[in-house]
Enzyme design. Structure first.
Site, mmCIF file in Angstrom:
data_model
loop_
_atom_site.group_PDB
_atom_site.id
_atom_site.type_symbol
_atom_site.label_atom_id
_atom_site.label_comp_id
_atom_site.label_asym_id
_atom_site.label_seq_id
_atom_site.Cartn_x
_atom_site.Cartn_y
_atom_site.Cartn_z
ATOM 1 N N CYS A 225 0.799 -1.224 0.000
ATOM 2 C CA CYS A 225 0.000 0.000 0.000
ATOM 3 C C CYS A 225 0.833 1.277 0.000
ATOM 4 O O CYS A 225 0.288 2.363 -0.198
ATOM 5 C CB CYS A 225 -0.936 0.005 1.212
ATOM 6 S SG CYS A 225 -2.112 -1.366 1.229
ATOM 7 N N HIS A 304 12.495 1.147 5.402
ATOM 8 C CA HIS A 304 12.266 -0.273 5.105
ATOM 9 C C HIS A 304 12.749 -1.112 6.284
ATOM 10 O O HIS A 304 13.912 -1.050 6.667
ATOM 11 C CB HIS A 304 13.021 -0.671 3.839
ATOM 12 C CG HIS A 304 12.399 -1.830 3.111
ATOM 13 N ND1 HIS A 304 12.145 -3.037 3.736
ATOM 14 C CD2 HIS A 304 11.968 -1.969 1.832
ATOM 15 C CE1 HIS A 304 11.591 -3.863 2.863
ATOM 16 N NE2 HIS A 304 11.479 -3.244 1.699
ATOM 17 N N HIS A 388 -1.988 19.862 7.136
ATOM 18 C CA HIS A 388 -2.867 18.759 6.731
ATOM 19 C C HIS A 388 -2.108 17.431 6.808
ATOM 20 O O HIS A 388 -0.910 17.372 6.521
ATOM 21 C CB HIS A 388 -3.390 18.977 5.309
ATOM 22 C CG HIS A 388 -4.028 20.309 5.092
ATOM 23 N ND1 HIS A 388 -5.269 20.630 5.607
ATOM 24 C CD2 HIS A 388 -3.585 21.419 4.446
ATOM 25 C CE1 HIS A 388 -5.570 21.880 5.257
ATOM 26 N NE2 HIS A 388 -4.557 22.374 4.569
ATOM 27 N N HIS A 392 -2.560 6.887 5.443
ATOM 28 C CA HIS A 392 -3.090 5.773 4.664
ATOM 29 C C HIS A 392 -4.324 5.173 5.342
ATOM 30 O O HIS A 392 -4.269 4.756 6.505
ATOM 31 C CB HIS A 392 -2.011 4.706 4.490
ATOM 32 C CG HIS A 392 -2.531 3.399 3.967
ATOM 33 N ND1 HIS A 392 -3.280 3.304 2.813
ATOM 34 C CD2 HIS A 392 -2.414 2.126 4.443
ATOM 35 C CE1 HIS A 392 -3.598 2.044 2.600
ATOM 36 N NE2 HIS A 392 -3.087 1.314 3.573
ATOM 37 N N HIS A 421 -14.429 5.518 5.061
ATOM 38 C CA HIS A 421 -15.875 5.314 5.122
ATOM 39 C C HIS A 421 -16.498 5.290 3.728
ATOM 40 O O HIS A 421 -17.328 4.429 3.416
ATOM 41 C CB HIS A 421 -16.518 6.426 5.962
ATOM 42 C CG HIS A 421 -18.004 6.302 6.093
ATOM 43 N ND1 HIS A 421 -18.893 6.880 5.200
ATOM 44 C CD2 HIS A 421 -18.769 5.664 7.025
ATOM 45 C CE1 HIS A 421 -20.119 6.607 5.564
ATOM 46 N NE2 HIS A 421 -20.087 5.879 6.667
ATOM 47 N N ASN A 425 -10.486 0.790 1.894
ATOM 48 C CA ASN A 425 -9.032 0.785 1.737
ATOM 49 C C ASN A 425 -8.718 0.581 0.256
ATOM 50 O O ASN A 425 -8.788 -0.538 -0.260
ATOM 51 C CB ASN A 425 -8.422 -0.335 2.581
ATOM 52 C CG ASN A 425 -6.899 -0.387 2.465
ATOM 53 O OD1 ASN A 425 -6.297 0.316 1.671
ATOM 54 N ND2 ASN A 425 -6.283 -1.242 3.257
#
Length: 499
Positions: A225, A304, A388, A392, A421, A425
Site C-alpha cells: 500500500c 524499510h 494537513h 493511509h 468510510h 481501503n
C-alpha cells in the site's frame, strides 16, 4: 460567587505559555541576535556623520582588476550554485477513479454473500460480521463485478477488465483536467501490488494512449500500500536527470485476483477492507508550469524494516492449508507499523520541524541513544510543521494508532476516516482520495504543508511532504470522487455498526 480557578488549570496554562515562549525564542533566535547588531551599526553610522562617512569612502583604494576578479568569482559561484541546485518538482494536478453505483457493496449484500459462501462454517460468517461492524467502512464502498458472483470468479480476463476500467478512467480524467496530450508524457510509472500481468500494466497504458516509443516506463509490483509514494520518489529522481519533462504516476490495486476464498481468519480480513480505487498524478519539472501547479514536492522519506523477520512476514501472500491463495495479516502488524513510523519520524523530523522542536528532539535522542538515559522518547509536535495530514486509510486501527502516536486532533484525521468510510481501503491510491477530500472541503490554502504517510508490505513506512502553490477552490464540476457527496461529510462513524 465566581468559582476559584483550580491550581491544575492554572499551572497547565502557565506551562502552555512557557512552551510557546520557548518555541518563539528558539525559532527566531537569529532575528533576536541580528537586531542588536543592526541597531549598533546604525547608531555608529549616525554618530560618524556624512563628512566622516565620505572621508572613509574616499580612503578606500579600489583596484579595477580586483573589482573584476571579485565580480567574476561571485558570478561563477552563483552559476555553480544554481546549476547544482535540484530541480523543483511540481504536482500539476491529479485525478481519482470513482466506481459506478452498480459496483456498490452495502453491508447487507456482504453479509448475505458470506452466509451463502460459508453456510457450512458459521464461525467464519460471525468473524466477517465482527470485522465489518468495526471496520469504519460505509455503505457505498465498491467491489469489481467478478466479486459480486457467488462464488466469486477471479479470472485473468476479469482482472484485466478491472485494471483497464480503473486506470483508463483515471488517465482520461487527468488528461481532461490538465489539458495534457499523450505525446507530451515523457515518463510513465504504474504501481499495482498483487496483479502483475504480462504485458505489464504500463505497457497496457502505452498501447491504449499510443504513447511515444522513447517513453521511459516502469511497472512496480509487490510493494504494498505504500507503493504510491515509492512511485513519487522514483518520478522525482527521474525528473532530476531529465529536464523539461512530464511524468505520470498511476497508483492502484486490482481486487479481482486478491479475492480470498478460504477459511483462514488472518486471510479473510483483506476481503472486508480492500475496495476498488486508483489515481493518476501529473508531475513536472518545467518552470513555467509553476503558476498553475497545485503543489511542490519538498521531501520523500522511505523506511524499510525488511531486515527484521517479523516485519518481513507481517503482510504475506501465501497459500492456506487447502491451497487457497490470499494475503495473510500478522497479529504483530500494528506494533511493526509503529516501529516503522518511529524510524521514519527520526529521518523526517529534522527536515520539517521548527528549530525549537528539533533542539528538544536532538537532545533527547542523544540522551537515549548515546548516554543511555532512561528518558521517554520525545514525540515532536508535527502540527507545527504541517497543516494537513493524509494517513493511509488502511483501516480504523491504523488511523487510531497514528492519531494517538502523533497526538493529532479529530479534524487532522478527518480526511483519512471519511475516505475509509466512503471508498474503503483503496491501497496506494487512498492518499489521493484524502487529498481530494481536503480540497473539496475548501481547506487547502497557499503555503499549506501536507504530510502523506503510507504503509506497505515488506515492511515499509514512506512519507511525502508537499507545499501548496496556490489557493485551491472546491471543484464544482468535472470529474471528482467527492463532487456528489462532499455535502454529507463528515459523518459520525459509530464504534460498532449493528448488522
Amino acid at each position: 460567587m465566581p468559582q476559584a480557578i483550580s491550581p491544575e488549570f492554572s499551572s497547565s496554562v502557565k506551562l502552555k505559555y512557557v512552551k510557546l515562549g520557548y518555541q518563539y525564542l528558539v525559532n527566531h533566535i537569529l532575528t533576536f541576535l541580528l537586531i542588536p547588531i543592526m541597531v549598533g551599526v546604525l547608531i555608529e553610522v549616525l554618530r560618524l556623520g556624512p563628512d566622516e562617512i565620505l572621508k572613509l569612502w574616499n580612503s578606500l583604494n579600489f583596484d579595477l582588476v580586483k573589482i573584476l576578479c571579485s565580480s567574476f568569482l561571485i558570478i561563477f559561484a552563483a552559476t555553480i550554485y544554481f546549476m547544482s541546485k535540484p530541480l523543483s518538482i511540481y504536482l500539476v494536478d491529479y485525478a481519482c477513479y470513482k466506481p459506478p453505483v452498480t459496483y456498490r457493496v452495502p453491508f447487507a449484500t456482504g453479509v448475505e454473500h458470506a452466509k451463502i459462501i460459508f453456510r457450512s462454517n458459521p464461525k467464519c460468517v460471525d468473524f466477517l460480521m465482527r470485522i465489518l461492524e468495526r471496520s469504519g467502512l460505509g455503505e457505498e464502498t465498491c467491489l469489481p463485478p467478478a466479486t459480486h458472483y457467488i462464488p466469486p470468479r477471479p479470472t485473468m480476463k476479469a482482472a484485466r477488465e478491472e485494471a483497464q476500467e480503473i486506470i483508463f478512467s483515471a488517465m482520461d480524467s487527468l488528461l481532461y483536467k490538465t489539458g495534457l496530450e499523450a505525446k507530451d508524457i515523457d515518463i510513465l510509472i504504474v504501481n499495482c501490488s498483487i496483479f502483475s500481468p504480462t504485458p505489464s500494466l504500463s505497457a497496457m497504458v502505452i498501447n491504449n494512449y499510443k504513447l511515444r516509443s522513447n517513453i521511459k516506463s516502469f511497472n512496480l509490483s509487490g510493494m504494498g500500500c505504500s507503493a504510491g509514494l515509492i512511485s513519487i520518489d522514483l518520478a522525482r529522481d527521474l525528473l532530476q536527470v531529465h529536464p523539461n519533462s512530464n511524468a505520470v504516476v498511476i497508483s492502484t490495486e486490482i481486487i479481482t485476483p486478491n479475492c480470498y476464498q478460504g477459511k483462514e481468519r488472518a486471510m479473510l480480513v483483506p476481503n472486508c477492507l480492500f475496495r476498488m480505487g486508483g489515481a493518476a498524478i501529473l508531475l513536472t519539472n518545467r518552470r513555467w508550469e509553476r503558476r498553475r501547479a497545485k503543489y511542490r514536492l519538498l521531501h520523500v522519506v522511505r523506511t524499510h524494516k525488511g531486515a527484521d523477520d517479523k516485519a518481513y512476514r507481517c503482510v504475506m501472500e501465501e497459500e492456506d492449508p487447502e491451497g487457497n491463495v490470499g494475503v495473510k495479516l500478522s497479529k504483530d502488524l500494528m506494533a511493526i507499523a509503529g516501529e516503522a513510523l518511529k524510524s521514519n519520524i527520526t529521518t523526517i523530523a529534522p527536515l520539517v520541524l521548527p528549530a525549537s522542536d528539533q533542539l528538544l528532539f536532538f537532545i533527547i535522542l542523544i540522551g537515549r541513544k548515546i548516554l543511555n538515559l532512561n528518558w521517554k522518547p520525545y514525540i515532536p509536535d508535527f502540527k507545527q510543521a504541517f497543516e494537513h495530514f493524509c494517513i493511509h486509510a488502511g483501516g480504523r486501527a491504523v488511523i487510531d494508532e497514528l492519531q494517538k502516536k502523533l497526538q493529532l486532533s479529530a479534524e487532522h484525521v478527518e480526511a483519512s476516516r471519511m475516505t475509509l468510510h466512503r471508498f474503503g481501503n483503496t491501497s496506494s491510491s487512498s492518499l489521493w482520495y484524502e487529498l481530494s477530500y481536503i480540497e473539496a472541503k475548501g481547506r487547502m490554502k497557499k503555503g499549506d504543508r501536507i504530510w502523506q504517510i503510507g504503509f506497505g508490505s515488506g515492511f515499509k513506512c514512506n512519507s511525502a511532504v508537499w507545499k501548496c502553490n496556490r489557493n485551491i477552490k472546491p471543484p464544482t464540476d468535472g470529474p471528482g470522487p467527492w463532487l456528489d457527496c462532499i455535502h454529507r461529510y463528515p459523518v459520525q462513524i459509530p464504534e460498532v455498526v449493528q448488522l
